[in-house]
Design a protein around this motif. Sequence first.
Motif: not given
Length: 329
Positions: A29-44
Amino acid sequence: MNFNPGAISPSDETGIARAAELLRSGGLVAMPTETVYGLAADATNDLAVAKIFAAKGRPSFNPLIAHVASLREAMALGQFSPKAKLLAQTFWPGPLTLVVHARQDCPVSLLARAGLNSLAIRIPAHNVALALLKAVKTPLAAPSANRSGHVSPTLAQHVAADLGPSVDLILDGGPCTLGVESTILSCLEDEPVLLRPGGLTRQSIEAVLQSPLAKQTQGKEQNKEDDPLLAPGLMASHYAPHAKVRLNAREGLAGEAILDFGPAMQAPSSAPRLSLSPSGNLIEASANLFAALRQLDHSGCHTIAIAPIPPHDLGEAINDRLARAAAPR
Ligand code: TXA
Ligand code: MG
């Protein structure tokens, strides 16, 4: 509502719930953050993390930042020295990433950590990212949501253009307010070391530490295989548009696109041009930086000529990104 792969979704309750469900089942999932958009996945989840490297075309020796929603969760993953804890308490949520020793039982995938004993952690200052983190209840590994080496995304549309259907869902949070990535500090030794200048200025950090911040020395000899002071991802060429980049330009030449800062530089009248900040404001310039590079790149120019940017405050991060954008590829 459209939830096809690569679809941009509003970041309302339904969008966040769907994104959390996708993340829990190993999706991206791409999520917005205050810096740039992140490409997120369950880190575990090793498999989910592997998808991040594949979607970005990112070398697997380059570790990812683990995003969490609280200091308590961060401290369950890594060991915080007194200075690291002070910085976290002062600046989180916010554009600061701390590299700390991973705990023995740290659940973050070794793939996300590129096999290192250290871990980069941050709490983003963005309502959507925080809501998502609270909904999934697991740390999220999230690099910037661009193809490896390319310009970072500050709009949902930038993510769609770079990564398309390899992302399961893009949460639209509008433009990122800060526009440059987090500042990365290594807190593995007694004295924190600046690995990457970013959205939190050196001046703010030094005011809290009450001492000057050491910077990672370029080309420093590595004495251990996983020398903790090196940020493996700080490649010379990065953040690069397709066009060449010419820095500290005082005037525009034929065929160049112009990126001004402050007063407009002399250039052929037909030149495509944008300004990072007509008034010479560094905060405005950092928010506009990556979108402006992408937009001028689309003009088909062979080179983007960029006005000098002062080196202080957010100018340190902006100049760092521009130097990498201009580096030989
Ligand atoms: O603002 C940000 O930091 C964004 C948003 C999405 O949070 N993320 C971001 O991630 O910029 P990425 O992957 O594009 O950059 C992270 C940098 C890389 O240069 C990586 O090498 C470095 O952090 N890094 C990650 N873990 C590290 C570690 N254990 N030691 C040293 N450097 C590390
Ligand atoms: Mg990046």
